[in-house]
Design a protein around this motif. Sequence first.
Motif, PDB file in Angstrom:
ATOM      1  N   PRO A   1       0.812  -1.232   0.000  1.00 37.43           N
ATOM      2  CA  PRO A   1       0.000   0.000   0.000  1.00 37.43           C
ATOM      3  C   PRO A   1       0.840   1.273   0.000  1.00 37.43           C
ATOM      4  O   PRO A   1       0.778   2.082   0.926  1.00 37.43           O
ATOM      5  CB  PRO A   1      -0.812  -0.136   1.294  1.00 37.43           C
ATOM      6  N   VAL A   2       1.626   1.468  -1.059  1.00 40.67           N
ATOM      7  CA  VAL A   2       2.417   2.698  -1.163  1.00 40.67           C
ATOM      8  C   VAL A   2       1.512   3.905  -1.348  1.00 40.67           C
ATOM      9  O   VAL A   2       1.959   5.056  -1.198  1.00 40.67           O
ATOM     10  CB  VAL A   2       3.425   2.601  -2.330  1.00 40.67           C
ATOM     11  N   GLU A   3       0.224   3.652  -1.654  1.00 43.07           N
ATOM     12  CA  GLU A   3      -0.703   4.757  -1.834  1.00 43.07           C
ATOM     13  C   GLU A   3      -0.887   5.583  -0.563  1.00 43.07           C
ATOM     14  O   GLU A   3      -1.317   6.736  -0.631  1.00 43.07           O
ATOM     15  CB  GLU A   3      -2.075   4.241  -2.302  1.00 43.07           C
ATOM     16  N   TRP A   4      -0.572   4.991   0.583  1.00 45.38           N
ATOM     17  CA  TRP A   4      -0.659   5.764   1.824  1.00 45.38           C
ATOM     18  C   TRP A   4       0.208   7.021   1.736  1.00 45.38           C
ATOM     19  O   TRP A   4      -0.148   8.073   2.273  1.00 45.38           O
ATOM     20  CB  TRP A   4      -0.229   4.918   3.013  1.00 45.38           C
ATOM     21  N   PHE A   5       1.365   6.908   1.078  1.00 43.71           N
ATOM     22  CA  PHE A   5       2.270   8.051   0.980  1.00 43.71           C
ATOM     23  C   PHE A   5       1.697   9.147   0.088  1.00 43.71           C
ATOM     24  O   PHE A   5       2.058  10.316   0.219  1.00 43.71           O
ATOM     25  CB  PHE A   5       3.633   7.612   0.445  1.00 43.71           C
TER      26      PHE A   5
ATOM     27  N   VAL B   1      -1.121  10.346   0.188  1.00 47.15           N
ATOM     28  CA  VAL B   1      -1.966  11.247   0.968  1.00 47.15           C
ATOM     29  C   VAL B   1      -1.149  12.426   1.496  1.00 47.15           C
ATOM     30  O   VAL B   1      -1.660  13.540   1.636  1.00 47.15           O
ATOM     31  CB  VAL B   1      -2.635  10.485   2.126  1.00 47.15           C
ATOM     32  N   GLY B   2       0.126  12.187   1.771  1.00 49.10           N
ATOM     33  CA  GLY B   2       0.968  13.243   2.315  1.00 49.10           C
ATOM     34  C   GLY B   2       1.938  13.857   1.327  1.00 49.10           C
ATOM     35  O   GLY B   2       2.521  14.916   1.604  1.00 49.10           O
ATOM     36  N   PHE B   3       2.140  13.198   0.178  1.00 50.45           N
ATOM     37  CA  PHE B   3       3.085  13.700  -0.820  1.00 50.45           C
ATOM     38  C   PHE B   3       2.373  13.898  -2.153  1.00 50.45           C
ATOM     39  O   PHE B   3       1.428  13.174  -2.487  1.00 50.45           O
ATOM     40  CB  PHE B   3       4.256  12.727  -1.007  1.00 50.45           C
ATOM     41  N   ASN B   4       2.849  14.855  -2.910  1.00 52.54           N
ATOM     42  CA  ASN B   4       2.266  15.150  -4.221  1.00 52.54           C
ATOM     43  C   ASN B   4       2.914  14.247  -5.273  1.00 52.54           C
ATOM     44  O   ASN B   4       3.722  14.691  -6.090  1.00 52.54           O
ATOM     45  CB  ASN B   4       2.478  16.627  -4.567  1.00 52.54           C
ATOM     46  N   TRP B   5       2.505  12.983  -5.268  1.00 54.36           N
ATOM     47  CA  TRP B   5       3.067  12.000  -6.194  1.00 54.36           C
ATOM     48  C   TRP B   5       2.133  11.878  -7.396  1.00 54.36           C
ATOM     49  O   TRP B   5       1.213  11.053  -7.402  1.00 54.36           O
ATOM     50  CB  TRP B   5       3.250  10.662  -5.499  1.00 54.36           C
ATOM     51  N   THR B   6       2.388  12.668  -8.405  1.00 51.02           N
ATOM     52  CA  THR B   6       1.526  12.645  -9.590  1.00 51.02           C
ATOM     53  C   THR B   6       1.716  11.394 -10.436  1.00 51.02           C
ATOM     54  O   THR B   6       0.922  11.151 -11.348  1.00 51.02           O
ATOM     55  CB  THR B   6       1.790  13.890 -10.452  1.00 51.02           C
ATOM     56  N   TRP B   7       2.756  10.613 -10.156  1.00 48.56           N
ATOM     57  CA  TRP B   7       3.038   9.425 -10.962  1.00 48.56           C
ATOM     58  C   TRP B   7       2.340   8.175 -10.440  1.00 48.56           C
ATOM     59  O   TRP B   7       2.563   7.076 -10.952  1.00 48.56           O
ATOM     60  CB  TRP B   7       4.547   9.168 -11.013  1.00 48.56           C
ATOM     61  N   MET B   8       1.485   8.312  -9.450  1.00 44.53           N
ATOM     62  CA  MET B   8       0.865   7.131  -8.841  1.00 44.53           C
ATOM     63  C   MET B   8      -0.051   6.386  -9.813  1.00 44.53           C
ATOM     64  O   MET B   8      -0.126   5.154  -9.782  1.00 44.53           O
ATOM     65  CB  MET B   8       0.081   7.535  -7.595  1.00 44.53           C
ATOM     66  N   LEU B   9      -0.764   7.109 -10.687  1.00 49.81           N
ATOM     67  CA  LEU B   9      -1.621   6.420 -11.660  1.00 49.81           C
ATOM     68  C   LEU B   9      -0.796   5.564 -12.605  1.00 49.81           C
ATOM     69  O   LEU B   9      -1.149   4.405 -12.891  1.00 49.81           O
ATOM     70  CB  LEU B   9      -2.429   7.440 -12.460  1.00 49.81           C
ATOM     71  N   LEU B  10       0.311   6.108 -13.094  1.00 49.40           N
ATOM     72  CA  LEU B  10       1.186   5.351 -13.986  1.00 49.40           C
ATOM     73  C   LEU B  10       1.800   4.177 -13.257  1.00 49.40           C
ATOM     74  O   LEU B  10       1.867   3.054 -13.798  1.00 49.40           O
ATOM     75  CB  LEU B  10       2.274   6.271 -14.542  1.00 49.40           C
ATOM     76  N   PHE B  11       2.232   4.387 -12.037  1.00 46.50           N
ATOM     77  CA  PHE B  11       2.824   3.314 -11.245  1.00 46.50           C
ATOM     78  C   PHE B  11       1.805   2.207 -10.980  1.00 46.50           C
ATOM     79  O   PHE B  11       2.133   1.014 -11.039  1.00 46.50           O
ATOM     80  CB  PHE B  11       3.353   3.883  -9.926  1.00 46.50           C
ATOM     81  N   GLY B  12       0.559   2.585 -10.716  1.00 49.02           N
ATOM     82  CA  GLY B  12      -0.489   1.582 -10.509  1.00 49.02           C
ATOM     83  C   GLY B  12      -0.757   0.765 -11.758  1.00 49.02           C
ATOM     84  O   GLY B  12      -0.969  -0.453 -11.684  1.00 49.02           O
ATOM     85  N   ASP B  13      -0.734   1.413 -12.927  1.00 51.45           N
ATOM     86  CA  ASP B  13      -0.923   0.680 -14.183  1.00 51.45           C
ATOM     87  C   ASP B  13       0.213  -0.314 -14.412  1.00 51.45           C
ATOM     88  O   ASP B  13      -0.018  -1.442 -14.881  1.00 51.45           O
ATOM     89  CB  ASP B  13      -0.996   1.659 -15.355  1.00 51.45           C
ATOM     90  N   ILE B  14       1.436   0.095 -14.100  1.00 52.35           N
ATOM     91  CA  ILE B  14       2.590  -0.796 -14.282  1.00 52.35           C
ATOM     92  C   ILE B  14       2.479  -2.003 -13.356  1.00 52.35           C
ATOM     93  O   ILE B  14       2.707  -3.142 -13.768  1.00 52.35           O
ATOM     94  CB  ILE B  14       3.899  -0.022 -14.037  1.00 52.35           C
ATOM     95  N   ARG B  15       2.120  -1.768 -12.105  1.00 49.63           N
ATOM     96  CA  ARG B  15       1.972  -2.880 -11.152  1.00 49.63           C
ATOM     97  C   ARG B  15       0.886  -3.845 -11.605  1.00 49.63           C
ATOM     98  O   ARG B  15       1.073  -5.067 -11.561  1.00 49.63           O
ATOM     99  CB  ARG B  15       1.639  -2.338  -9.763  1.00 49.63           C
ATOM    100  N   GLN B  16      -0.234  -3.299 -12.043  1.00 48.74           N
ATOM    101  CA  GLN B  16      -1.320  -4.158 -12.495  1.00 48.74           C
ATOM    102  C   GLN B  16      -0.927  -4.933 -13.745  1.00 48.74           C
ATOM    103  O   GLN B  16      -1.258  -6.122 -13.886  1.00 48.74           O
ATOM    104  CB  GLN B  16      -2.559  -3.309 -12.756  1.00 48.74           C
ATOM    105  N   GLY B  17      -0.199  -4.282 -14.658  1.00 50.82           N
ATOM    106  CA  GLY B  17       0.248  -4.969 -15.871  1.00 50.82           C
ATOM    107  C   GLY B  17       1.197  -6.108 -15.574  1.00 50.82           C
ATOM    108  O   GLY B  17       1.120  -7.183 -16.197  1.00 50.82           O
ATOM    109  N   ILE B  18       2.108  -5.900 -14.629  1.00 51.23           N
ATOM    110  CA  ILE B  18       3.051  -6.961 -14.255  1.00 51.23           C
ATOM    111  C   ILE B  18       2.305  -8.151 -13.681  1.00 51.23           C
ATOM    112  O   ILE B  18       2.592  -9.315 -14.022  1.00 51.23           O
ATOM    113  CB  ILE B  18       4.085  -6.417 -13.247  1.00 51.23           C
ATOM    114  N   PHE B  19       1.323  -7.897 -12.819  1.00 46.79           N
ATOM    115  CA  PHE B  19       0.584  -9.009 -12.218  1.00 46.79           C
ATOM    116  C   PHE B  19      -0.187  -9.798 -13.258  1.00 46.79           C
ATOM    117  O   PHE B  19      -0.127 -11.035 -13.292  1.00 46.79           O
ATOM    118  CB  PHE B  19      -0.371  -8.483 -11.147  1.00 46.79           C
TER     119      PHE B  19
END
Length: 546
Positions: A283-287, A289-307
Amino acid sequence: MAGAIIENMSTKKLVIVGVILLLFQAFAFMVGGLIAPSPTTAVHYLATKCVDKVKKPQQTKWFMPWGEKKCVNIQSFDEAMAKGIEANNIVFAVHIPLPNKEMSPWFQFMLVILQFDIAFKMYNQIADGALVHIDVGLAYRDDMNSEWTEMAHSLEQRKLSCNFTATKSHENEGRHYECDLLPFMEVGSVAHKYYLLNIRLPVNERKKINVGIGEIKDIRLVGIHQNGGFTKVWFAMKTVLTPSILIIMIWYWRRITLMSRPPVLLEKVILALGISMTFINIPVEWFSVGFNWTWMLLFGDIRQGIFYSMLLSFWIIFCGEHLMDQTERNRFSIYWKQVGPIVFGSFCLFIFDMCERGVQLKNPFYSIWASDIGTELAMAFIIVAGICACLYFLFLCFMVFQVFRNISGKRMSLPAMTKARQLHYEGLIFRFKFLMLVTLACAALTVIFFIISQVNEGHWHWGEHTVQVNSAFFTGIYGMWNLYVFAIMFLYAPSHKHYGDEQSSGQCITGDAGVNIGEDMQLTTTITHVDGPTEIYKMIGKEAQE
């Protein structure tokens, strides 16, 4: 030698495990359906027409549609013409969110869709292939009294796709075209409380900019973001499921390493499946909430694609290593024809995602669908990925057919065995078939989830309770894949039951009295024997002849 747990576990214990997993599956659906709200919320905005009396291109003033510092606005373009205000001095202002509300990092992302209200005029019709040139700026602030800070600015083009259903005549002037929604903006995090959009439609007749786009009356936007309540439920699920998969994965690999032989291919693939599931669970998404990580959508797509790539590869190897009379096995290289299209298709989707969300990290207004070349490129990637998916499906169907045909052929030898041995092998065959049917059911539920999420309105009323269907499928499908991976690692881990050294060779040994002392050898899993089930088939045929 130790067999797999699925081979040695009694039917009673196996049923208990199945019931427990089924209860957890039902709970995963109930969490989303009864506890979590709808996954997303759509908010409609109507842009305010502000008047910019300063004609300096370097002007950095931001126009507010309402509030103490609201801009000087007009109600219509007819009013602008009456007051001598040019189109280049009109700014469409949209404040996100609506008054007396604020955005939250729990919203995770912000997607904005654009729609033009265009009136039909005989002297100003929409030309074929008309492009709208948009000068747009995005600003943010975290306090109502602070100044706006620019977040992004871009010059964009969007192709109009409008249809006028009535007859094009003077009698129908003023009626609106039916225009398709246009992708406008996507931000991968919502780190600020307030956002402001200023949109200009500059007109330059000499350069043919915004000429032939009809008479634009209004600009409407639809802002879509994830619900904060759903985000909290989602994060909680990931936090709970991460240690469960991690613990079973460590336990599984520890049992593998305790064996006297090196791990075989199927064992390694199961471990890789567990690693990919853990990777998507963390659950890196917790971070975010406190950080402006605009790359989270792309990172989530990559994780889902790998699985999903690992899952599709696992199914191919799982079928190939079970009940297949082939001379070569336990080597990854023999599956390159089946796994190759999976890897290539996943790579195409990754390139497509990078062309879209990768560029949006710098320019949130970019859309690969905005131009003809981008649309053709995107469609090419999607078509290639679809072809690879079809090839994969054909390969998988062929391998499943081979597996079940192989099982049917070997079952013909069972009547020649003793009753106890028949029951033993029948049980193993049933367990393997049941596992394959569960796999197909998981894949079917995933497809059903996708269809329902596209066409369902989002909730059902069940008595006094409201069931959020989309949320239930989100949490249910996510829980299902976790339970599936958990079950695979648990059932295919080496059992604690061991057999004699003379049996571990994988050969059928017959004593002086003609009694087969290898009758506990397993049938369905290659992880018991490096040589695979082919040798066991030969053993079954020999027993039938005896």
